[in-house]
Design a protein around this motif. Structure first.
Motif, PDB file in Angstrom:
ATOM      1  N   PRO A 146       6.380   7.902  -1.117  1.00  0.00           N
ATOM      2  CA  PRO A 146       6.126   7.564   0.251  1.00  0.00           C
ATOM      3  C   PRO A 146       4.749   8.056   0.593  1.00  0.00           C
ATOM      4  O   PRO A 146       4.128   8.952  -0.067  1.00  0.00           O
ATOM      5  N   LEU A 147       4.136   7.468   1.694  1.00  0.00           N
ATOM      6  CA  LEU A 147       4.666   6.554   2.670  1.00  0.00           C
ATOM      7  C   LEU A 147       3.949   5.067   2.020  1.00  0.00           C
ATOM      8  O   LEU A 147       2.926   5.118   1.755  1.00  0.00           O
ATOM      9  N   HIS A 148       4.878   4.203   2.356  1.00  0.00           N
ATOM     10  CA  HIS A 148       4.398   2.763   1.856  1.00  0.00           C
ATOM     11  C   HIS A 148       4.265   1.942   3.220  1.00  0.00           C
ATOM     12  O   HIS A 148       4.621   2.187   4.232  1.00  0.00           O
ATOM     13  N   LEU A 182       0.886  -1.137   0.151  1.00  0.00           N
ATOM     14  CA  LEU A 182      -0.010  -0.226  -0.034  1.00  0.00           C
ATOM     15  C   LEU A 182       0.911   1.248  -0.020  1.00  0.00           C
ATOM     16  O   LEU A 182       2.148   1.250   0.670  1.00  0.00           O
ATOM     17  N   ALA A 183       0.269   2.351  -0.954  1.00  0.00           N
ATOM     18  CA  ALA A 183       1.142   3.635  -0.867  1.00  0.00           C
ATOM     19  C   ALA A 183       0.082   4.837  -0.613  1.00  0.00           C
ATOM     20  O   ALA A 183      -0.834   4.586  -1.369  1.00  0.00           O
ATOM     21  N   ARG A 184       0.790   5.709   0.017  1.00  0.00           N
ATOM     22  CA  ARG A 184      -0.168   6.849   0.272  1.00  0.00           C
ATOM     23  C   ARG A 184      -1.496   6.580   0.618  1.00  0.00           C
ATOM     24  O   ARG A 184      -2.493   7.273   0.091  1.00  0.00           O
ATOM     25  N   VAL A 185      -1.946   5.672   1.591  1.00  0.00           N
ATOM     26  CA  VAL A 185      -3.235   5.544   1.866  1.00  0.00           C
ATOM     27  C   VAL A 185      -4.009   6.624   2.523  1.00  0.00           C
ATOM     28  O   VAL A 185      -3.181   7.397   3.359  1.00  0.00           O
ATOM     29  N   GLY A 186      -5.076   7.060   1.948  1.00  0.00           N
ATOM     30  CA  GLY A 186      -5.878   8.072   2.254  1.00  0.00           C
ATOM     31  C   GLY A 186      -5.771   9.477   1.296  1.00  0.00           C
ATOM     32  O   GLY A 186      -6.561  10.367   1.268  1.00  0.00           O
TER      33      GLY A 186
END
Length: 282
Positions: A245-247, A219-223
Motif C-alpha cells: 500500500p497505498l493504492h 497507482l501504488a505508493r505515489v511519491g
C-alpha cells in the motif's frame, strides 16, 4: 497556536522546510494515523524531526479533540497529516473546534494524492468527483458510489477512487478501542469489486457506465521511490500486482487528450501479461 502540517506522500524528508521548522519548536507534536500512511515508521520520523510524536487515532481526533487542543492557546501544538491537512473532513472539524475555543491556527500545505495522481499523465482539470471504495463484507456490499462514477463518465471526466482501509477492533481497554493492524485495499481487489458491480447491473437490466474494457490506471505508493503505475482495462486491473500500500485507482472518463494517451502508453500493461502480473517501478 495550532499548526496543521502536511507531510507529503513519501517519507520523512517530504515535509516542507517551513513545516519542519515549526515541528521542531512545538511543545507537542501529534501524528494522525488513520487517514493515510507514509512508507516509513514513527521512529524514523522522530529521528528526522528530532521530536517525539504522539500517535492520534480516529477515536482520539474525533472524540477527544480537546486533549489535542489542550494549552494550544498558550503554547504551540502541531498536528501532522500524511498528504495535505485538508485531505480529510476530520481535520476541518479540528480547526472549527480550535476556533470555537479561541485558539489561532495555521496550515502548512503539502502534496496529496488529490494532485499527485497527475503523475500518470491524466490532466487534473479533467477529474470529476472523487469516490471511496470500501472493503465488502458478507452482509454489506455497497454500490451507491457507482452513481458518481457514472455521472463522471457521462461528463467525460476521470474518477479518482480512494481505496479502503479496514481496522478491526480487537478489544477495548479502559474504555478505549484497540485496533488490529489495518488492511489496505489493493487495485486488483477494487477492480474485482467493480467488475461484480458491472455484472450486477447487467443482471438488473441496467446499462453499466463502466465495462470490463474501460481504460483504468492503477497507482501504488505515489511519491515514494518505489512508486508504481499501470494502465490497462478494468479486467486487467483485477489481476495486476502493484505491491504494498497505498493504492489508488482511476477510471478514465472516456475521450482522452492525445497527450494523456501518450503519457499512459508509458505505463501500459502488456497485452499478453499473465494473471497477477507484477508491474515494475515506473
Amino acid at each position: 497556536m495550532l499548526y496543521m502540517i502536511g507531510l507529503g506522500l513519501g517519507d520523512a524528508k517530504d515535509i516542507t522546510v517551513k513545516g519542519l521548522e515549526v515541528v521542531r519548536r512545538c511543545s507537542r507534536v501529534y501524528l494522525e494515523t488513520y487517514t493515510s500512511v507514509l512508507t516509513v515508521g514513527k521512529e524514523i520520523l522522530e529521528e528526522f524531526y528530532e521530536r517525539k510524536l504522539i500517535l492520534a487515532d480516529r477515536e482520539e481526533v474525533e472524540q477527544e479533540a480537546d486533549n489535542i487542543l489542550k494549552d494550544a492557546d498558550i503554547s504551540d501544538v502541531a498536528f501532522l497529516v500524511v498528504g495535505d491537512p485538508f485531505g480529510a473532513t476530520t481535520h476541518s472539524d479540528l480547526i472549527l473546534r480550535a476556533t470555537k475555543l479561541g485558539i489561532p491556527y495555521r496550515v502548512i500545505h503539502n502534496a496529496s494524492i488529490m494532485n499527485a495522481v497527475g503523475c500518470c499523465g491524466l490532466q487534473l482539470y479533467k477529474f470529476g468527483e472523487t469516490v471511496s471504495i470500501v472493503f465488502w463484507t458478507d452482509t454489506w456490499r455497497p454500490e451507491s458510489f457507482f452513481d458518481k462514477v457514472k455521472k463522471n463518465r457521462q461528463n467525460g471526466t476521470h474518477t479518482l477512487c480512494l481505496l479502503g482501509k479496514c481496522s478491526a477492533v480487537s478489544l477495548e481497554s479502559q474504555g478505549r478501542k484497540i485496533y488490529e493492524p489495518p488492511r489496505y485495499m489493493s487495485v486488483n481487489q477494487a477492480a474485482q469489486q467493480l467488475l461484480e458491480i458491472v455484472q450486477n447491473q447487467r443482471i438488473r437490466g441496467e446499462e453499466p457506465a463502466v465495462t470490463e474494457e474501460t481504460l483504468c490506471v492503477g497507482l501504488a505508493r505515489v511519491g515514494a521511490e518505489d512508486q508504481k503505475i499501470a494502465a490497462g482495462t478494468l479486467q486487467q486491473m483485477s489481476t495486476v500486482d502493484l505491491g504494498g500500500p497505498l493504492h489508488s485507482l482511476i477510471i478514465t472518463g472516456g475521450s482522452l487528450h492525445p497527450l494523456e494517451m501518450e503519457m499512459l502508453s508509458l505505463f501500459t500493461i502488456p497485452e499478453n501479461s499473465s494473471e497477477s502480473q507484477s508491474i515494475g517501478g515506473l
